[in-house]
Design an enzyme around this catalytic site. Structure first.
Site, PDB file in Angstrom:
ATOM      1  N   LYS A  18       0.953  -1.136  -0.048  1.00 16.68           N
ATOM      2  CA  LYS A  18      -0.012   0.112  -0.021  1.00 16.68           C
ATOM      3  C   LYS A  18       0.889   1.221   0.046  1.00 16.68           C
ATOM      4  O   LYS A  18       0.683   2.184  -0.849  1.00 16.68           O
ATOM      5  CB  LYS A  18      -0.926  -0.012   1.101  1.00 16.68           C
ATOM      6  CG  LYS A  18      -1.630   1.251   1.667  1.00 16.68           C
ATOM      7  CD  LYS A  18      -2.503   1.082   2.808  1.00 16.68           C
ATOM      8  CE  LYS A  18      -3.060   2.726   3.237  1.00 16.68           C
ATOM      9  NZ  LYS A  18      -1.887   3.428   3.808  1.00 16.68           N
ATOM     10  N   ASN A  19       1.779   1.453   0.928  1.00 21.23           N
ATOM     11  CA  ASN A  19       2.533   2.520   1.121  1.00 21.23           C
ATOM     12  C   ASN A  19       3.510   2.849   0.083  1.00 21.23           C
ATOM     13  O   ASN A  19       3.679   4.002  -0.549  1.00 21.23           O
ATOM     14  CB  ASN A  19       3.377   2.471   2.390  1.00 21.23           C
ATOM     15  CG  ASN A  19       2.527   2.687   3.592  1.00 21.23           C
ATOM     16  OD1 ASN A  19       1.541   3.127   3.527  1.00 21.23           O
ATOM     17  ND2 ASN A  19       2.846   2.168   4.805  1.00 21.23           N
ATOM     18  N   MET A  32       6.531   6.898  17.642  1.00 25.36           N
ATOM     19  CA  MET A  32       6.460   7.938  16.414  1.00 25.36           C
ATOM     20  C   MET A  32       4.983   8.372  16.590  1.00 25.36           C
ATOM     21  O   MET A  32       4.647   9.608  15.955  1.00 25.36           O
ATOM     22  CB  MET A  32       6.746   7.079  15.042  1.00 25.36           C
ATOM     23  CG  MET A  32       8.064   6.878  14.855  1.00 25.36           C
ATOM     24  SD  MET A  32       8.640   5.994  13.410  1.00 25.36           S
ATOM     25  CE  MET A  32       8.415   7.236  12.527  1.00 25.36           C
ATOM     26  N   ARG A  71      -4.545  10.650   2.890  1.00 29.20           N
ATOM     27  CA  ARG A  71      -3.465  11.385   3.364  1.00 29.20           C
ATOM     28  C   ARG A  71      -2.240  11.231   2.086  1.00 29.20           C
ATOM     29  O   ARG A  71      -1.514  12.217   2.058  1.00 29.20           O
ATOM     30  CB  ARG A  71      -2.847  10.732   4.516  1.00 29.20           C
ATOM     31  CG  ARG A  71      -1.389  11.347   4.954  1.00 29.20           C
ATOM     32  CD  ARG A  71      -0.969  11.127   6.515  1.00 29.20           C
ATOM     33  NE  ARG A  71       0.209  11.929   6.585  1.00 29.20           N
ATOM     34  CZ  ARG A  71       0.285  13.245   6.984  1.00 29.20           C
ATOM     35  NH1 ARG A  71      -0.802  13.833   7.251  1.00 29.20           N
ATOM     36  NH2 ARG A  71       1.329  13.603   7.324  1.00 29.20           N
ATOM     37  N   ASP A  84      -5.366   8.174   8.880  1.00 27.12           N
ATOM     38  CA  ASP A  84      -5.701   7.447  10.202  1.00 27.12           C
ATOM     39  C   ASP A  84      -5.555   8.638  11.305  1.00 27.12           C
ATOM     40  O   ASP A  84      -4.613   9.579  11.234  1.00 27.12           O
ATOM     41  CB  ASP A  84      -4.342   6.477  10.565  1.00 27.12           C
ATOM     42  CG  ASP A  84      -4.686   5.157   9.497  1.00 27.12           C
ATOM     43  OD1 ASP A  84      -5.861   4.918   9.326  1.00 27.12           O
ATOM     44  OD2 ASP A  84      -3.861   4.592   9.294  1.00 27.12           O
TER      45      ASP A  84
END
Length: 437
Positions: free
Chosen positions: A22-23, A343, A97, A121
């Site tokens: 996905k990323n 993070m 995003r 998210d």
């Protein structure tokens, strides 16, 4: 909201193949804007977030041809840049995003790029400063409409290469700056660049299009600007987050599962980190074999005997996207572990749902949770819950598949954002899961 109904407590068995990453897909799709020539991309996952971006590109004027499952040709030879000022664009861009990464390519090729504040998210603050500071370093002017939450960068005279030290090793920020810099005049040097496999793949793709990027795989990238880029063919990696999810699923359900075609050399610390929880992971060619853990799995301790601490870090550290999975798997381990999510400050807030299911978890603060494993002496209990984000959603689904009784998960659109056709794939290995509209 869609709903899953899951009958837990069943052992699974079989083979499962990970979808495309996905990323990586979100970066690679934005890169098609850098050329007027055809770009063929293979292994694109059929998931909500990626499909939203494909729809946005189509609205921008990209010609899109679907060749088969996961394979598309994109041609950006007649873009409608007026779309960037439209109300429809504000709606399309704010829902995803990943849309932020169209700005770099548009700025590089057309001298201007715009984006509404993007969604994604709800896992804590995710600043965009790295992106825009990088563009400003390359000579772009920046503006922000606070009322409409609309960002813009413009460089009518083109971009010029420059040395920059990034404040954070942002993956999407690095990708955006790289895509802006590939056609800037002169040399751009990016220090503290992200070096995740997704970013490596993007750089390799851009080099195949004619870019000149050195240092790929390191945190020091050197980019010699070129005047134009051409077409190429690119295949997306298997999704390492999904691979980690299936490792966790196998352990929690005491299942014998083979994860096929995983690209072992790109998995980094993922297998090692799961082994710290006592999970047996066997390499069979390019597959991962997880045997049934009928006797459970035991958390390792550090050399001095202190409690195991698993935390996330920029690559090549352990990816933050899998800490939710690690936490769920730890609930049935033999021993205790401290999970430190460095993070994002809201990513551990789903643990209250696991506590409702009977997990022994102490949420120390927004970033740390201590998990005391049950060692399968007691099962998690079925319950009704709502998925807050992609990674928490899949973690709750894994918990439900291991639990005794029938669980219900609402807002499964969050899971669909990152996992392709998940119920059919889980059913193929024996899971009892139904989607209720």
């Amino acid at each position: 909201m869609g709903t899953f109904q899951i009958e837990g407590g069943h052992q699974l068995q079989g083979k499962i193949q990970p979808q495309g990453a996905k990323n990586e897909a979100l970066q690679i799709l934005c890169a098609v804007l850098l050329t007027s020539e055809e770009v063929r991309i293979n292994n694109i996952p059929d998931i909500i977030d990626v499909n939203k971006l494909i729809g946005l590109l189509e609205n921008l004027g990209v010609k899109i041809q679907k060749l088969g499952k996961g394979s598309y040709i994109f041609k950006s030879d007649a873009l409608n840049l007026e779309y960037l000022q439209s109300e429809q664009f504000k709606k399309d861009g704010s829902g995803l995003r990943g849309s932020i990464m169209i700005v770099g390519p548009l700025l590089s090729r057309f001298g201007k790029g715009y984006i509404p504040k993007p969604g994604g998210d709800k896992i804590g603050r995710r600043r965009l400063d790295t992106h825009f500071e990088g563009f400003i370093n390359l000579g772009a002017s920046f503006r922000y409409n606070k009322e409409e939450r609309f960002y813009g960068v413009e460089a009518p005279n083109g971009l010029k290469g420059k040395y920059m030290l990034l404040e954070e090793a942002s993956v999407t920020g690095t990708a955006n700056i790289v895509m802006a810099a590939v056609m800037a005049e002169g040399t751009t040097t990016i220090y503290n660049a992200a070096c995740e496999p997704y970013l490596q793949q993007l750089c390799k793709m851009l080099n195949s299009m004619g870019a000149k990027i050195g240092g790929v795989g390191s945190n020091l990238l050197v980019i010699e600007g070129v005047t134009e880029l051409g077409g190429c063919e690119h295949t997306i990696l298997p999704d390492m987050i999904e691979i980690g999810s299936w490792i966790g699923l196998a352990a929690m359900t005491k299942s014998e599962i083979t994860i096929t075609n995983v690209r072992w050399e790109m998995l980094g610390l993922i297998p090692t980190t799961f082994k710290k929880l006592g999970i047996t992971i066997e390499r069979r060619g390019d597959d991962i074999f997880i045997p049934a853990h009928n006797d459970g799995y035991e958390v390792q301790s550090f050399i001095d005997g202190s409690i195991m601490n698993i935390s996330d870090a920029p690559w090549p550290g352990f990816t933050p996207d899998l800490l939710s999975i690690i936490l769920v798997v730890a609930t049935q381990a033999r021993g205790s572990v401290l999970i430190h999510q460095k993070m994002f400050e809201s990513r551990l807030f789903f643990v209250d749902k696991l506590i409702d299911m009977g997990a022994k978890i102490i949420l120390c603060d927004p970033h740390r949770a201590t998990v005391i494993g049950h060692d399968f002496h007691s099962s998690l209990k079925a319950t009704t819950m709502t998925s807050p984000d992609i990674r928490a959603g899949i973690s709750l689904l894994i918990a439900a598949l291991s639990a005794k009784g029938t669980s219900t998960i609402h807002n499964i659109e969050q899971i669909d954002r990152g996992y392709e056709d998940i119920e059919a794939r889980l059913k193929s290995i024996g899971a009892k899961i139904e989607r209720i509209a």
